[in-house]
Design an enzyme around this catalytic site. Structure first.
Site, mmCIF file in Angstrom:
data_model
loop_
_atom_site.group_PDB
_atom_site.id
_atom_site.type_symbol
_atom_site.label_atom_id
_atom_site.label_comp_id
_atom_site.label_asym_id
_atom_site.label_seq_id
_atom_site.Cartn_x
_atom_site.Cartn_y
_atom_site.Cartn_z
ATOM 1 N N ALA A 24 -34.416 47.062 -33.029
ATOM 2 C CA ALA A 24 -35.615 46.659 -32.288
ATOM 3 C C ALA A 24 -36.466 47.869 -31.946
ATOM 4 C CB ALA A 24 -35.212 45.919 -31.008
ATOM 5 N N GLN A 25 -37.653 47.589 -31.424
ATOM 6 C CA GLN A 25 -38.545 48.624 -30.935
ATOM 7 C C GLN A 25 -39.155 48.159 -29.618
ATOM 8 O OE1 GLN A 25 -40.878 48.565 -34.549
ATOM 9 N NE2 GLN A 25 -42.663 47.725 -33.468
ATOM 10 N N VAL A 26 -39.612 49.119 -28.802
ATOM 11 C CA VAL A 26 -40.098 48.811 -27.457
ATOM 12 C C VAL A 26 -41.544 49.265 -27.312
ATOM 13 C CG1 VAL A 26 -39.734 49.177 -24.985
ATOM 14 C CG2 VAL A 26 -37.762 49.029 -26.522
ATOM 15 N N ASP A 34 -22.267 50.541 -25.899
ATOM 16 C CA ASP A 34 -23.144 51.329 -26.765
ATOM 17 C C ASP A 34 -23.790 52.452 -25.956
ATOM 18 O OD1 ASP A 34 -24.499 52.165 -29.005
ATOM 19 O OD2 ASP A 34 -26.134 50.732 -28.775
ATOM 20 N N SER A 90 -32.351 50.801 -34.388
ATOM 21 C CA SER A 90 -32.055 50.175 -35.680
ATOM 22 C C SER A 90 -32.366 48.686 -35.677
ATOM 23 C CB SER A 90 -30.583 50.391 -36.042
ATOM 24 O OG SER A 90 -29.741 49.887 -35.018
#
Length: 622
Positions: free
Chosen positions: A208-210, A356, A206
């Site tokens: 960030a992206q990798v 988390d 939700s």
């Protein structure tokens, strides 16, 4: 145009009337002829005026549209106001319709108990689906809100199951947008820093992206975590909308209070959006486990900016992927136990824990040559944006609460359970059964519901967690329908969520993770095996606290104080005796689990030879 056509038809009718009138009255013919120019002039004047009005209206609309578009893209307050209204209305509509749906459903009369349970379950599903659609439409921080709800284990199963896909339904930001953000934050383009950068993401969340990349300077393969660029602009306004929406629900329906979710996000979201803070958390966790022989591995951070994190690339499988574990010859029982050890050490010893946890944040790989893991695997913990500390008093009381749950039931033990529930979760006797179920994952221990239940359970309740039998179908069904079946219990769940400290709620997420992974790994040991790990760390935590307290007292009153020495010995003996019992029970259960695996291995050997034996022992179907 309609107005113009209407005018034309009226004028033609007028002219026809005039012609008929003047043809029957010759004396007026001259006036009719002289009046024609006047009528034509008046028609032309009306047509011109109508066209001019139409042109003015069209021009005004065009100017307003253009001004609105310019204001939307160039004036942030205007853009934020429009988006805020749209996003807030979606969530508020879904929430209010859901609450109304609940009230109507609970007030209805039903012909049978099964019909009532089915109606309640459908109401839960409808309400959760409405909110899911609103959260997906809003995106960003609202996805995070749904992920929080998916992790609240005391909510009805229909809610958590509906919200759980939000872990995977996040849209990636286009490469061009993250490239522009990278250039802005780093002062360099992606191509300047990396010789190879895969524009396809290997993970999208939700926030960030990798991506996988190769550093130009060293040639090292790395994982690059990039924050979604739009979050920086809309985070504040989205947080306001979340709080406003939850505030509306609280105002109109006070019993359905979820404002604490907004408060929690307001405090923790800025930390999660700061990747420098995440790098600091990762370093602290590595330090906490520095001198512990563990399979836990934290990827090394190479450098961090607020919205950019570059770290060591780790290749592995999901921790609950049985096929991957079988190929790597990794014992799934040991994986479940080691996961429990890692997270219980964080809570009961370190007082600093990952808040988390879900399977997407865990990888498993074969242990490298120089690994300090006691097994042939390493568990890689990812996403260190959200951690909580737990103060010593709460940590010790929580340890004692768990030890009381493990002990055989008696009037004094049940009194201790309720006492520590009050100290740990601000939970009184009226809400204790709901809190206990959330902690243990069981329907209830013996004596918990006796005073509040009007029917005998269809399953045998354990007096303590140590004597708990594997969950029967009847008990699992009781857990599944508990919140569905009773309106009062649903309200109690919301009351528990409001009262329990946020840190304790985060600890419940860890409990749920270890239990669910133990089930997903299809382990052959007893279902209370992971609770024995919890008991060991609780005993250690309480003993260290007693030891520190008594040594400090000895410094004040003198080392030869007989009363303090006696108490020290009593505490030590209680610790050693309890620890020995737990270790012996662990040994017995591990031997039993090994026997079950050997049974599966033999059955697989009979069906498909050695390959079938290996698959069967790994928990795969043969």
């Amino acid at each position: 145009m309609l107005l113009l056509g209407f005018q034309r038809r009226c004028l033609k009718s007028t002219l026809r009337s005039q012609n008929a009138l003047f043809s029957s009255r010759p004396l007026l013919r001259l006036k009719r002829i002289n009046s024609r120019p006047y009528v034509q002039q008046q028609f032309k004047s009306g047509h011109s005026k109508s066209g001019r009005n139409f042109w003015i209206l069209g021009t005004s609309l065009l100017l307003m549209t253009g001004a609105g578009t310019l204001a939307y893209y160039n004036f942030k307050p205007f853009r934020h106001a429009l988006l805020a209204g749209a996003r807030c209305s979606r969530v508020a509509e879904a929430a209010i319709l859901g609450v109304i749906d609940y009230k109507i459903t609970f007030l209805k009369s039903y012909a049978s108990e099964n019909e009532r349970l089915e109606a309640y379950s459908e109401c839960h599903t409808r309400s959760a689906t409405r909110l899911l659609r609103a959260l997906l439409a809003n995106g960003g921080i609202f996805i995070k809100l749904g992920q929080h709800m998916a992790s609240i284990i005391v909510l009805p199963k229909e809610w958590t199951n509906t919200m759980r896909p939000l872990q995977d339904q996040c849209e990636p930001t286009p490469y061009e947008a993250v490239d522009a953000m990278f250039q802005s934050d780093m002062g360099k383009s992606i191509d300047d820093l990396f010789m190879d950068f895969d524009p396809k993401t290997v993970g999208v969340a939700s926030l960030a992206q990798v991506h996988v990349a190769t550093l130009r300077e060293t040639g090292e393969k790395v994982a690059v975590k990039l924050q979604h660029p739009h979050l920086a602009e809309f985070a504040d306004i989205d947080m306001e909308m979340v709080e406003v929406s939850l505030g509306w629900i609280k105002y109109w329906f006070p019993e359905f209070e979820l404002t604490w979710l907004g408060e929690e996000m307001r405090i923790n979201l800025p930390k999660e959006m700061d990747f420098v803070h995440e790098a600091s958390n990762a370093a602290k966790t590595s330090y906490d486990f520095q001198h512990v022989r563990t399979s836990l591995y934290i990827p090394k951070v190479l450098f961090a900016k607020k919205r950019i994190l570059v770290m060591e690339y780790i290749q592995g499988g999901r921790v609950d992927d049985l096929e991957y574990l079988a190929e790597a010859n990794i014992d799934r029982n040991k994986v479940a136990i080691e996961l429990s050890r890692i997270f219980n050490r964080m809570v009961f010893i370190n007082g600093w824990f990952h808040a988390d946890p879900h399977p997407g944040n865990l990888l498993i790989r074969s242990a490298p040559i120089l690994s300090k893991s006691p097994y042939n695997f390493e568990i890689v913990l990812l996403d260190h944006g959200q951690y909580f500390d737990i103060d010593d008093e709460l940590r010790i009381n929580y340890s004692k609460f768990w030890l009381s749950l493990m002990a055989p039931g008696s009037p004094s033990v049940q009194a201790d359970r309720k006492k520590y529930a009050e100290l740990v979760g601000n939970i009184g006797p009226d809400l204790y059964p709901v809190f206990e179920a959330a902690i243990t994952g069981r329907a209830a221990l013996e004596g918990t519901w006796d005073e509040q239940s009007d029917a005998e359970p269809t399953f045998k309740r354990a007096s303590g967690m140590m004597s708990a039998l594997p969950q029967s179908k009847e008990e699992m069904e009781a857990i599944r329908t508990a919140v569905v079946a009773r309106e009062g219990l649903l309200i109690s769940v919301f009351d528990v969520l409001r009262r329990v400290p946020r840190r304790v709620l985060m600890v419940l997420k860890l409990n749920d993770l270890t239990r669910s992974l133990d089930h997903a790994l299809a382990t052959t040991h007893s279902n209370i095996r992971i609770f024995l790990v919890t008991a060991k760390f609780c005993l250690q935590s309480v003993w260290h606290s007693d030891q520190e307290r008594l040594i400090d007292a000895m410094r004040v009153r003198g080392l030869l104080s007989f009363g303090l020495l006696l108490e020290y010995f009593q505490c030590w003996w209680k610790y050693e005796k309890s620890l020995t019992f737990v270790v012996l029970t662990e040994t017995f259960m591990d031997s039993q689990a090994y026997a079950y695996k050997m049974r599966d291995w033999i059955n697989g050997l009979r069906r498909q030879g050695f390959r079938g034996a290996h698959k069967a022992a790994a928990g795969l179907e043969v």
